[in-house]
Design a protein around this motif. Sequence first.
Motif, PDB file in Angstrom:
ATOM      1  N   LEU A  97      45.846  81.013 -54.235  1.00 32.95           N
ATOM      2  CA  LEU A  97      44.435  80.990 -54.874  1.00 32.95           C
ATOM      3  C   LEU A  97      44.319  80.534 -56.068  1.00 32.95           C
ATOM      4  O   LEU A  97      43.369  80.029 -56.569  1.00 32.95           O
ATOM      5  CB  LEU A  97      43.519  82.368 -54.431  1.00 32.95           C
ATOM      6  N   LEU A  98      44.978  81.040 -56.942  1.00 34.15           N
ATOM      7  CA  LEU A  98      45.094  80.742 -58.573  1.00 34.15           C
ATOM      8  C   LEU A  98      45.235  79.246 -58.717  1.00 34.15           C
ATOM      9  O   LEU A  98      44.433  78.296 -59.350  1.00 34.15           O
ATOM     10  CB  LEU A  98      46.141  81.571 -58.996  1.00 34.15           C
ATOM     11  N   MET A 125      40.339  73.556 -59.921  1.00 30.45           N
ATOM     12  CA  MET A 125      38.577  73.341 -60.113  1.00 30.45           C
ATOM     13  C   MET A 125      38.150  73.520 -61.391  1.00 30.45           C
ATOM     14  O   MET A 125      36.876  73.494 -61.612  1.00 30.45           O
ATOM     15  CB  MET A 125      37.969  74.540 -59.168  1.00 30.45           C
ATOM     16  N   GLY A 126      39.051  73.894 -62.334  1.00 26.50           N
ATOM     17  CA  GLY A 126      38.739  74.437 -63.784  1.00 26.50           C
ATOM     18  C   GLY A 126      38.441  75.743 -64.053  1.00 26.50           C
ATOM     19  O   GLY A 126      37.841  75.845 -65.315  1.00 26.50           O
ATOM     20  N   PHE A 127      38.582  76.614 -63.299  1.00 24.42           N
ATOM     21  CA  PHE A 127      38.393  78.018 -63.402  1.00 24.42           C
ATOM     22  C   PHE A 127      39.556  78.395 -64.593  1.00 24.42           C
ATOM     23  O   PHE A 127      40.711  78.339 -64.430  1.00 24.42           O
ATOM     24  CB  PHE A 127      38.686  78.831 -62.129  1.00 24.42           C
ATOM     25  N   GLU A 128      39.098  79.068 -65.768  1.00 23.49           N
ATOM     26  CA  GLU A 128      40.218  79.656 -66.737  1.00 23.49           C
ATOM     27  C   GLU A 128      39.997  81.177 -66.835  1.00 23.49           C
ATOM     28  O   GLU A 128      40.987  81.831 -66.575  1.00 23.49           O
ATOM     29  CB  GLU A 128      39.778  78.772 -68.105  1.00 23.49           C
ATOM     30  N   THR A 129      38.773  81.611 -67.149  1.00 25.53           N
ATOM     31  CA  THR A 129      38.817  83.042 -67.194  1.00 25.53           C
ATOM     32  C   THR A 129      37.581  83.631 -66.627  1.00 25.53           C
ATOM     33  O   THR A 129      36.752  82.901 -66.261  1.00 25.53           O
ATOM     34  CB  THR A 129      38.499  83.409 -68.722  1.00 25.53           C
ATOM     35  N   PRO A 130      37.752  84.893 -65.995  1.00 22.53           N
ATOM     36  CA  PRO A 130      36.898  85.183 -65.092  1.00 22.53           C
ATOM     37  C   PRO A 130      35.435  85.661 -65.552  1.00 22.53           C
ATOM     38  O   PRO A 130      35.721  85.946 -67.065  1.00 22.53           O
ATOM     39  CB  PRO A 130      37.446  86.626 -64.490  1.00 22.53           C
ATOM     40  N   MET A 131      34.526  85.518 -65.021  1.00 21.71           N
ATOM     41  CA  MET A 131      33.036  85.827 -65.593  1.00 21.71           C
ATOM     42  C   MET A 131      32.888  87.273 -65.248  1.00 21.71           C
ATOM     43  O   MET A 131      33.658  87.825 -64.393  1.00 21.71           O
ATOM     44  CB  MET A 131      32.082  85.017 -64.853  1.00 21.71           C
ATOM     45  N   ALA A 181      32.710  83.082 -56.363  1.00 22.01           N
ATOM     46  CA  ALA A 181      34.096  83.252 -56.364  1.00 22.01           C
ATOM     47  C   ALA A 181      34.384  84.831 -56.594  1.00 22.01           C
ATOM     48  O   ALA A 181      35.519  85.308 -56.145  1.00 22.01           O
ATOM     49  CB  ALA A 181      34.307  82.732 -57.894  1.00 22.01           C
ATOM     50  N   ALA A 182      33.382  85.497 -57.020  1.00 19.81           N
ATOM     51  CA  ALA A 182      33.714  87.118 -56.899  1.00 19.81           C
ATOM     52  C   ALA A 182      33.743  87.723 -55.523  1.00 19.81           C
ATOM     53  O   ALA A 182      34.759  88.450 -55.440  1.00 19.81           O
ATOM     54  CB  ALA A 182      32.295  87.776 -57.602  1.00 19.81           C
ATOM     55  N   ASP A 239      37.211  74.948 -51.102  1.00 22.45           N
ATOM     56  CA  ASP A 239      37.775  74.605 -52.470  1.00 22.45           C
ATOM     57  C   ASP A 239      38.770  75.290 -52.902  1.00 22.45           C
ATOM     58  O   ASP A 239      39.898  75.343 -53.355  1.00 22.45           O
ATOM     59  CB  ASP A 239      36.765  74.074 -53.508  1.00 22.45           C
ATOM     60  N   PHE A 240      38.294  76.751 -52.855  1.00 24.64           N
ATOM     61  CA  PHE A 240      39.254  77.817 -53.293  1.00 24.64           C
ATOM     62  C   PHE A 240      40.374  77.872 -52.418  1.00 24.64           C
ATOM     63  O   PHE A 240      41.486  78.397 -53.069  1.00 24.64           O
ATOM     64  CB  PHE A 240      38.748  79.261 -53.133  1.00 24.64           C
TER      65      PHE A 240
END
Length: 581
Positions: free
Chosen positions: A12-13, A19-25, A54-55, A92-93
């Motif tokens: 999943l990472l 997708m451009g995810f870097e740090t969690p919201m 995503a959460a 996508d995930f």
Amino acid sequence: MTFNELGVRDDLLRGITDMGFETPMPVQEKVIPVLLKDNHDLVALAQTGTGKTAAFGLPVLQRIDIDNKRPQALILSPTRELCLQIAGDLADFSKYMPEIVVLPVYGGSSIESQIRTLRKGVQIIVATPGRLIDLINREEVNLSGVHTVILDEADEMLNMGFVDSINDILSHVPDDRKMLMFSATMPAEVARIAKRFMKEPEEIVIGTRNTGAENVRHIYYMVNARDKYLALKRIADNSPNIYAIVFCRTRRDTQEIADALIADGYNADALHGDLSQQQRDMVMKKFRDGVISLLVATDVAARGLDVDDLTHVINYGLPEDTAVYTHRSGRTGRAGKTGVSIAIIHSREKGRLREIEKIIGKKFERKEVPTPEHIIEKQLYNLADRLERVEVNEDEINRYLPGVLRKLSWLSTEDLLKRVLSLEFNRLLNYYKDAPKIDFIDEKPKKDKKDKKEGRERSEKDKDRRTADRGMARIYINVGKSDGFYAGNLIEMLNKNINGPRVDVGRIDLLPGYSLFDIKKGDANRVVSALKGLDFFGKRIYSEIADPERDYAHSSDRKSKTAPQEKRGKGKGKGNRKFKR
């Protein structure tokens, strides 16, 4: 904090990194560990655009048994658009988890196709309540193996009347499932569902209850009702790169405003429930692709339209429900960007504005409607920026440049620039030539002590003003507050009984025995004719164009008991004739 530290698996990472995810919201930091490790249920209060998908999506995907082809997770959403958005994000995930099958289930699409996919085997169902119940009744979907249930936008599902459907669906899911409910607000009905179907749920609040995004500015412009559309155009013209949703209350207003914007040369379109699903899909694709920059929409139709780059949300009048305003404003200022939520109001909406301020914990800034001079200057500088940044294909343009230079050699640099600007701005310059200010002026002059008594008398007379605003006609109607007649009754009466184009209502003065209101002069006779003879809870309606010299206050008692007499006829036997009650 990283996604790896939250316990997200490597496959999943890789997907979210692509997708451009870097740090969690913040919502992801709080929700992901609970869904991955803890067994208790969860209620999360979070606004639209905070990273909710995503959460809940990453933990749901991680908990799926890929060898089991039965439904293991169920995600309910209020609209087809949001259903597709969630399913697309999950796909996508799980880019590097090809064994997982996610099926969006919604109305407006072939149920036979959805049934075929269900029979092949799916692990995650993302569904709207109505279509899912249809499949349950056909015995085409079995939810007995579901271990996780997500209710996304729970408050909106209840607003749309899905409470019975949700109750029915949850009765088909095992009692020992894990359940998560996302909601922007916590109305009583959401709390009741949580109490009935969830086991000692933990509550997580992202931000503050019922508040909007922190990076959204809240601005309002106050104008006369008849000038709202003019204000909307000036706001759009003052933001050359605007990319906005304009929210309206009704489908009719939505279509009329969109049609007017298109006729005036704006890249706009309408989105509302009267459109077919194919039309709605086409409009939303054009908006996502940037082909249109102003989407005029009703709240329900815009559900699930997830766009990260909105510059503005424009409220063409305030919604009745504060939660609706919170949903609207939360559509801008996403992903760390700033956004602007604008309300175009008239003076009678100021009280509603203050109520919203208390709930969201922020003050609205009052701004003056942009002046023609400011708009033109803003547009000119924007064009200059575009000229600076334009990419020039030297090889191709050089083939044509000598001929063009010869043709324009007689022009100086300044003359050439003037002509370039005029090509772009002649329409704007002509439109705004001699355009007036349209702000509503509501400041009252201060009174000294000796003028208090006279001031009170003047204010009473001001309430009984019989003179229309500029460009308007003042209409008298023989019902008022003592008859239980209020502004909403007037608007409803006009909408139901006037044929042809919709009329715009200006200032409304409600008195005990009668009412006065403004209408555009050209609509006055049509309005008076439509209202005469109607019944308002047993009282026969009489209406006329108000006479500025007539004292309606002193004649209202008689008018409240009997309808006005018809004008005396000249022929024989035509005496006074009264309307029967």
